[in-house]
Scaffold this motif. Structure first.
Motif, PDB file in Angstrom:
ATOM      1  N   GLY A  69     -26.599  36.230  -2.718  1.00 48.79           N
ATOM      2  CA  GLY A  69     -27.273  35.207  -1.934  1.00 48.79           C
ATOM      3  C   GLY A  69     -28.469  34.620  -2.653  1.00 48.79           C
ATOM      4  N   SER A  70     -29.217  35.481  -3.365  1.00 47.93           N
ATOM      5  CA  SER A  70     -30.384  35.016  -4.099  1.00 47.93           C
ATOM      6  C   SER A  70     -29.989  34.128  -5.274  1.00 47.93           C
ATOM      7  CB  SER A  70     -31.196  36.220  -4.607  1.00 47.93           C
ATOM      8  OG  SER A  70     -31.672  36.998  -3.525  1.00 47.93           O
ATOM      9  N   ILE A  71     -28.889  34.481  -5.914  1.00 51.15           N
ATOM     10  CA  ILE A  71     -28.409  33.674  -7.039  1.00 51.15           C
ATOM     11  C   ILE A  71     -27.994  32.281  -6.562  1.00 51.15           C
ATOM     12  CG2 ILE A  71     -26.605  33.481  -8.799  1.00 51.15           C
ATOM     13  CD1 ILE A  71     -26.582  36.546  -8.949  1.00 51.15           C
ATOM     14  N   ILE A  72     -27.283  32.236  -5.434  1.00 50.21           N
ATOM     15  CA  ILE A  72     -26.867  30.942  -4.880  1.00 50.21           C
ATOM     16  C   ILE A  72     -28.092  30.122  -4.473  1.00 50.21           C
ATOM     17  CG2 ILE A  72     -25.653  29.834  -2.971  1.00 50.21           C
ATOM     18  CD1 ILE A  72     -23.687  32.174  -3.008  1.00 50.21           C
ATOM     19  N   LEU A  73     -29.054  30.792  -3.823  1.00 54.72           N
ATOM     20  CA  LEU A  73     -30.264  30.102  -3.392  1.00 54.72           C
ATOM     21  C   LEU A  73     -31.031  29.529  -4.578  1.00 54.72           C
ATOM     22  CD1 LEU A  73     -32.067  29.437  -0.940  1.00 54.72           C
ATOM     23  CD2 LEU A  73     -33.298  31.570  -1.397  1.00 54.72           C
ATOM     24  N   LYS A  74     -31.104  30.302  -5.656  1.00 54.93           N
ATOM     25  CA  LYS A  74     -31.810  29.824  -6.852  1.00 54.93           C
ATOM     26  C   LYS A  74     -31.087  28.636  -7.477  1.00 54.93           C
ATOM     27  CE  LYS A  74     -34.003  31.474 -11.083  1.00 54.93           C
ATOM     28  NZ  LYS A  74     -34.262  32.661 -11.951  1.00 54.93           N
ATOM     29  N   ALA A  75     -29.750  28.700  -7.509  1.00 55.36           N
ATOM     30  CA  ALA A  75     -28.973  27.584  -8.067  1.00 55.36           C
ATOM     31  C   ALA A  75     -29.162  26.317  -7.220  1.00 55.36           C
ATOM     32  CB  ALA A  75     -27.493  27.962  -8.137  1.00 55.36           C
ATOM     33  N   VAL A  76     -29.134  26.474  -5.901  1.00 51.86           N
ATOM     34  CA  VAL A  76     -29.337  25.322  -5.013  1.00 51.86           C
ATOM     35  C   VAL A  76     -30.735  24.742  -5.209  1.00 51.86           C
ATOM     36  CG1 VAL A  76     -29.538  24.615  -2.598  1.00 51.86           C
ATOM     37  CG2 VAL A  76     -27.664  26.098  -3.301  1.00 51.86           C
ATOM     38  N   ASP A  77     -31.720  25.631  -5.364  1.00 55.35           N
ATOM     39  CA  ASP A  77     -33.094  25.159  -5.566  1.00 55.35           C
ATOM     40  C   ASP A  77     -33.227  24.388  -6.873  1.00 55.35           C
ATOM     41  OD1 ASP A  77     -36.048  25.297  -4.817  1.00 55.35           O
ATOM     42  OD2 ASP A  77     -36.078  26.226  -6.807  1.00 55.35           O
ATOM     43  N   ARG A  78     -32.564  24.840  -7.919  1.00 47.43           N
ATOM     44  CA  ARG A  78     -32.600  24.122  -9.199  1.00 47.43           C
ATOM     45  C   ARG A  78     -31.993  22.724  -9.058  1.00 47.43           C
ATOM     46  NH1 ARG A  78     -32.961  27.575 -13.746  1.00 47.43           N
ATOM     47  NH2 ARG A  78     -34.694  29.017 -13.318  1.00 47.43           N
ATOM     48  N   ILE A  79     -30.870  22.651  -8.352  1.00 47.98           N
ATOM     49  CA  ILE A  79     -30.215  21.348  -8.151  1.00 47.98           C
ATOM     50  C   ILE A  79     -31.124  20.408  -7.357  1.00 47.98           C
ATOM     51  CG2 ILE A  79     -28.268  20.178  -7.033  1.00 47.98           C
ATOM     52  CD1 ILE A  79     -26.601  22.705  -7.630  1.00 47.98           C
ATOM     53  N   LEU A  80     -31.718  20.939  -6.296  1.00 49.47           N
ATOM     54  CA  LEU A  80     -32.602  20.113  -5.469  1.00 49.47           C
ATOM     55  C   LEU A  80     -33.858  19.708  -6.222  1.00 49.47           C
ATOM     56  CD1 LEU A  80     -32.302  21.937  -2.013  1.00 49.47           C
ATOM     57  CD2 LEU A  80     -31.216  19.797  -2.728  1.00 49.47           C
ATOM     58  N   SER A  81     -34.378  20.592  -7.075  1.00 54.15           N
ATOM     59  CA  SER A  81     -35.555  20.251  -7.875  1.00 54.15           C
ATOM     60  C   SER A  81     -35.232  19.129  -8.856  1.00 54.15           C
ATOM     61  CB  SER A  81     -36.057  21.488  -8.624  1.00 54.15           C
ATOM     62  OG  SER A  81     -36.504  22.481  -7.722  1.00 54.15           O
ATOM     63  N   PHE A  82     -34.025  19.166  -9.434  1.00 55.43           N
ATOM     64  CA  PHE A  82     -33.593  18.091 -10.329  1.00 55.43           C
ATOM     65  C   PHE A  82     -33.448  16.787  -9.558  1.00 55.43           C
ATOM     66  CE2 PHE A  82     -30.071  15.642 -12.228  1.00 55.43           C
ATOM     67  CZ  PHE A  82     -30.625  15.389 -13.479  1.00 55.43           C
ATOM     68  N   TYR A  83     -32.893  16.889  -8.362  1.00 53.10           N
ATOM     69  CA  TYR A  83     -32.740  15.700  -7.502  1.00 53.10           C
ATOM     70  C   TYR A  83     -34.101  15.069  -7.206  1.00 53.10           C
ATOM     71  CZ  TYR A  83     -32.627  13.463  -2.902  1.00 53.10           C
ATOM     72  OH  TYR A  83     -32.820  12.622  -1.854  1.00 53.10           O
ATOM     73  N   VAL A  84     -35.084  15.895  -6.854  1.00 56.44           N
ATOM     74  CA  VAL A  84     -36.427  15.386  -6.566  1.00 56.44           C
ATOM     75  C   VAL A  84     -37.030  14.720  -7.803  1.00 56.44           C
ATOM     76  CG1 VAL A  84     -38.796  16.059  -5.972  1.00 56.44           C
ATOM     77  CG2 VAL A  84     -36.869  17.009  -4.695  1.00 56.44           C
ATOM     78  N   ALA A  85     -36.832  15.345  -8.959  1.00 57.19           N
ATOM     79  CA  ALA A  85     -37.368  14.777 -10.202  1.00 57.19           C
ATOM     80  C   ALA A  85     -36.749  13.412 -10.499  1.00 57.19           C
ATOM     81  CB  ALA A  85     -37.120  15.743 -11.360  1.00 57.19           C
ATOM     82  N   VAL A  86     -35.436  13.280 -10.275  1.00 55.53           N
ATOM     83  CA  VAL A  86     -34.757  12.000 -10.529  1.00 55.53           C
ATOM     84  C   VAL A  86     -35.246  10.935  -9.555  1.00 55.53           C
ATOM     85  CG1 VAL A  86     -32.528  10.822 -10.451  1.00 55.53           C
ATOM     86  CG2 VAL A  86     -32.723  13.057 -11.553  1.00 55.53           C
TER      87      VAL A  86
END
Length: 242
Positions: A69-86
């Protein structure tokens, strides 16, 4: 004075009355307000999800290790952080045209396209505001909820988020005002808003002054009204805190 009144009556008549041109401005006002409202709601919903995911990752207990669950959460957070940056790092006009002519190229209703584009852009900015609001809530609130047997998501939904939203409500209203002013670019994809309405009328009257000044005045009234509501809301919140 008499010549000014005559000029005003003439310009007003050919800008709004002749050929029922007021209907163009009314359509533009309707689209502007509708896009602002829906985009703001999308921005608040999306920004809340992004902020909550990031906060959950920050508050994860390191002693539990890296569970699936933590691995999935971290992956989702990375994707969302990239989205915010874009979203924060590229012009809104480019995002709008990409949404209209690439991602949703086959969608016939361009007003909906504008809602989605502005909403996704707003979510990136709202997420930072909500993250700040969540960070301002005492961490003991979350611990108290957990001590009562509540899960992390339930604690966030019932305890932390209501307090955070109360603190950042004026900032969210200001983001709505920003979205309202940003809608002036939707004429890029041939959607009639207030600014586009003034362009259409100017092309018929060949007079730039009255249509542009009229639209600027409408924007000013809308923003001034919303700003007054935000100021009143801030005073009430400050009084409630005292």
């Amino acid at each position: 004075m008499q010549s000014f009144i005559e000029w005003f009556n003439y310009e007003f008549s050919r800008t709004f009355i002749r050929d029922s041109r007021w209907t163009v401005f009314l359509q533009g006002l309707r689209n502007t307000l509708l896009i602002t409202l829906v985009a703001s709601l999308i921005g608040i919903a999306g920004g809340t999800v992004i902020a909550v995911v990031h906060n959950m990752l920050d508050n994860r207990d390191p002693r539990k290790g890296m569970s699936p669950g933590s691995i999935i959460l971290k992956a989702v957070d990375r994707i969302l952080s990239f989205y915010v940056a874009v979203m924060r790092g590229t012009p809104l006009a480019i995002q709008l045209t990409i949404m209209a002519f690439i991602i949703m190229a086959g969608y016939p209703n361009k007003v909906v396209v504008c809602m989605v584009a502005f909403g996704l852009n707003s979510a990136a900015y709202v997420s930072e505001v909500i993250r700040g609001g969540i960070g301002a809530v005492d961490k003991g609130q979350m611990e108290a909820g957990r001590s009562l047997g509540m899960g992390t998501i339930r604690c966030m939904r019932l305890i932390v988020l209501p307090q955070a939203m109360a603190n950042i409500l004026p900032a969210l209203c200001n983001e709505g005002i920003a979205v309202l002013k940003e809608t002036s670019i939707i004429g890029l994809i041939s959607v009639v808003d207030l600014t586009r309405a003034s362009d259409l009328v100017r092309s018929r009257t060949l007079s730039p002054y009255f249509p542009l000044i009229s639209v600027a005045l409408v924007y000013f009234i809308l923003v001034a009204g919303l700003s007054a509501l935000v100021s009143r809301l801030e005073r009430r919140l400050n009084a409630a805190k005292r």
